[in-house]
Design an enzyme around this catalytic site. Structure first.
Site, PDB file in Angstrom:
ATOM      1  N   GLY A   1       0.830  -1.203   0.000  1.00  0.00           N
ATOM      2  CA  GLY A   1       0.000   0.000   0.000  1.00  0.00           C
ATOM      3  C   GLY A   1       0.861   1.247   0.000  1.00  0.00           C
ATOM      4  N   SER A   2       0.311   2.330   0.490  1.00  0.00           N
ATOM      5  CA  SER A   2       1.014   3.606   0.494  1.00  0.00           C
ATOM      6  C   SER A   2       2.075   3.647   1.589  1.00  0.00           C
ATOM      7  CB  SER A   2       0.030   4.753   0.702  1.00  0.00           C
ATOM      8  OG  SER A   2      -0.482   4.734   2.029  1.00  0.00           O
ATOM      9  N   SER A   3       3.061   4.515   1.397  1.00  0.00           N
ATOM     10  CA  SER A   3       4.105   4.686   2.414  1.00  0.00           C
ATOM     11  C   SER A   3       3.510   5.197   3.721  1.00  0.00           C
ATOM     12  CB  SER A   3       5.177   5.658   1.907  1.00  0.00           C
ATOM     13  OG  SER A   3       5.853   5.119   0.793  1.00  0.00           O
TER      14      SER A   3
ATOM     15  N   VAL B   1       0.423   4.694   5.063  1.00  0.00           N
ATOM     16  CA  VAL B   1      -0.233   3.628   5.817  1.00  0.00           C
ATOM     17  C   VAL B   1       0.790   2.565   6.223  1.00  0.00           C
ATOM     18  CG1 VAL B   1      -2.028   1.860   5.761  1.00  0.00           C
ATOM     19  CG2 VAL B   1      -2.423   4.073   4.659  1.00  0.00           C
ATOM     20  N   GLY B   2       1.776   2.319   5.362  1.00  0.00           N
ATOM     21  CA  GLY B   2       2.810   1.345   5.688  1.00  0.00           C
ATOM     22  C   GLY B   2       3.557   1.697   6.959  1.00  0.00           C
TER      23      GLY B   2
ATOM     24  N   GLU C   1       5.785  -3.396   0.999  1.00  0.00           N
ATOM     25  CA  GLU C   1       5.865  -3.040  -0.427  1.00  0.00           C
ATOM     26  C   GLU C   1       5.039  -1.770  -0.601  1.00  0.00           C
ATOM     27  OE1 GLU C   1       7.784  -4.315  -2.508  1.00  0.00           O
ATOM     28  OE2 GLU C   1       8.257  -6.330  -1.782  1.00  0.00           O
TER      29      GLU C   1
END
Length: 511
Positions: A245-247, A249-250, A267
């Protein structure tokens, strides 16, 4: 209920789908007590079917069943686990066309890409079957007489997998195929906007487990929103969480997992670049940039978003590229002559339009597409855009998910490498050149800082045989091929004394 009144959807029945579907498979049964949601087709924004999402109570019930199945699966010999994955691959082969069509229908990518995504899962199954007989550790020489050292790799137990909408099936395959042959049960939360793909994929896997008399709890699927993802991230029963997902949310997921000393495989976002040198094969480069920038309507994590062209060929190359863009057919992803489908949702389209406005406000000059070229409300189609802008503009550092390509000129290779490496993300990169010296600088220690460093091919379309992942804000995770399997197991270093004395390491005398 079936799809009798909608003949164009009857193929979904062959995947085990109905007009209303239970969105939680746990403990070998389909049962869900969460809210009902409609899955929408990005091409029309019309509902496809209804899904009852899993609740937190469903999650807890499913995890308890998964725990009970964990030990028996861990103790199953790895080649036997590989045989199950082989059968899973065969089951996907039988459903290749229908599942690929569903991916195109629900995600919005063109049909050949939807079918290609299922093929990627099949390829991963084949890879994992061979791997199941090669999960080997090293045998190491000991400095002590009558001693030996070796590595032993054992399963983690349970692997959590959280996937995104843009590859609703393939990324699960990257993780689950490897996790299963490594002896782990899998708990999967797919994207909330592609629940039908999640359910159909799970039915394929569950059918194989059932035919082999294995516990269904070896594989768990829970459709739902952020609350399910948060539960997975915080659950100490899950030693490894793979998140795509997005940085932004990651980072949140990583904090939750790290707080309980779990392992995270991330990822995240990409801001990928292609460099075109003055000695490049321009025809090859144009075709590659076109696919890299507009494939999947620019919604791959490996989509090319920045293009650096040597100043000596800049004008000629950009003219060729703009001409190629003019030949793109944007439309229904299920039609065979379409090359660019819709963005995934109305929210995706709105974010893209806002991004175009930000680009214009920061001095961007559109060579094709741009503000005001998207379709009318109710449709998610946008015009692929090329824009000239300063590389120092704030928008260039961000990932705008859609078919948007920034183009820049450069004078020297060092300048191009510096610009490639200047963004927070570090997923994929590629250079077009015929120079061996340039190639080896590009892939060397002072070259691209990305996890994927290509030469004379696009930034996207990676093969499963290599490890997939990136550096910096892309997260550092590695999935799919090479030795990525090691992340799904824990390594024990074993020293065995088969003699009758007790020599100590480093020559220590403790008599």
């Amino acid at each position: 209920m079936d799809f009798g009144s909608r003949p164009e959807l009857r193929f979904l029945e062959d995947l085990g789908l109905q007009a209303t579907n239970q969105g939680c498979y746990g403990g070998g049964e389909w049962r869900a007590g969460g809210k009902s949601v409609s899955s929408l087709s990005p091409a029309s924004n019309q509902p496809i079917a209804t899904v009852i999402e899993g609740s937190l109570e469903d999650y807890e019930r499913s995890l308890k069943a998964c725990e009970s199945a964990r030990e028996s699966w861990m103790l199953t010999p790895a080649p036997k686990r590989g045989e199950i994955v082989r059968q899973i691959g065969d089951a996907f082969r039988k459903n290749l066309e229908n599942l690929g069509r569903l991916i195109s229908l629900e995600m919005g990518k063109i049909l050949v890409e939807g079918i290609g995504e299922v093929q990627e899962v099949i390829d991963m199954c084949d890879f994992a079957v061979g791997l199941s007989r090669q999960l080997s550790g090293l045998i190491l020489p000991s400095e002590r007489p009558n001693h030996m050292m070796m590595e032993v790799w054992n399963p983690l137990g349970i692997v959590g997998v959280i996937t995104a909408f843009n590859f609703p099936c393939a990324v699960l395959g990257w993780n689950a195929c490897i996790a299963l042959v490594c002896g782990n049960c899998v708990v999967w939360k797919g994207a909330p906007t592609t629940p039908l793909v999640s359910i159909a994929t799970t039915k394929i896997i569950a059918g194989v487990l059932e035919r082999n008399g294995l516990p269904g709890a070896i594989f768990t699927c829970i459709c739902g929103g952020a609350e399910i993802g948060e539960a997975v991230a915080k659950d100490s029963r899950i030693p490894l969480v793979s998140f795509t997902g997005s940085s932004k949310v990651g980072q949140i997921v990583q904090c939750h997992v790290n707080s309980r000393f779990g392992k995270c495989l991330l990822e995240l976002s990409g801001n990928n670049a292609i460099v075109v040198m003055d000695d490049a094969d321009l025809s090859l480069a144009v075709r590659s940039v076109l696919f890299a920038a507009v494939g999947t309507a620019g919604q791959r994590c490996t989509t090319c978003r920045r293009l650096f062209v040597h100043q000596a060929i800049y004008k000629d190359f950009i003219e060729k590229l703009v001409t190629a863009y003019g030949q793109l057919k944007v439309g229904d992803p299920l039609k065979h002559d379409t090359l660019v489908g819709p963005l995934h949702s109305s929210q995706s389209k709105q974010a893209f339009e806002q991004g175009l406005e930000a680009i214009a406000s920061q001095g961007g000059k559109f060579l094709t597409g741009g503000v005001g070229t998207t379709t009318s409300p109710g449709e998610n189609y946008v015009t692929p855009s090329i824009v000239e802008i300063s590389h120092d503009a704030d928008v260039v550092k961000e990932e705008l998910f859609g078919p948007l390509l920034y183009v820049f000129q450069f004078k020297t290779l060092d300048e191009a490498i510096a610009m490639n490496n200047s963004v927070p993300q570090g997923l994929s990169s590629s250079i077009f050149t015929k120079s061996h010296e340039t190639i080896f600088k590009w892939i060397g220690p002072t070259g691209s800082d990305c996890g994927i460093v290509n030469v004379n091919i696009p930034t996207n379309g990676a093969e499963i045989g290599g490890a997939f992942g990136g550096e910096k804000a892309t997260g550092g995770g590695r999935e799919a091929g090479s030795d990525s399997w090691k992340q799904y197991m824990h390594r024990a270093t074993c020293t065995i004394n088969y003699g009758k004395t007790l020599p100590l390491a480093q020559g220590i005398n403790f008599n």
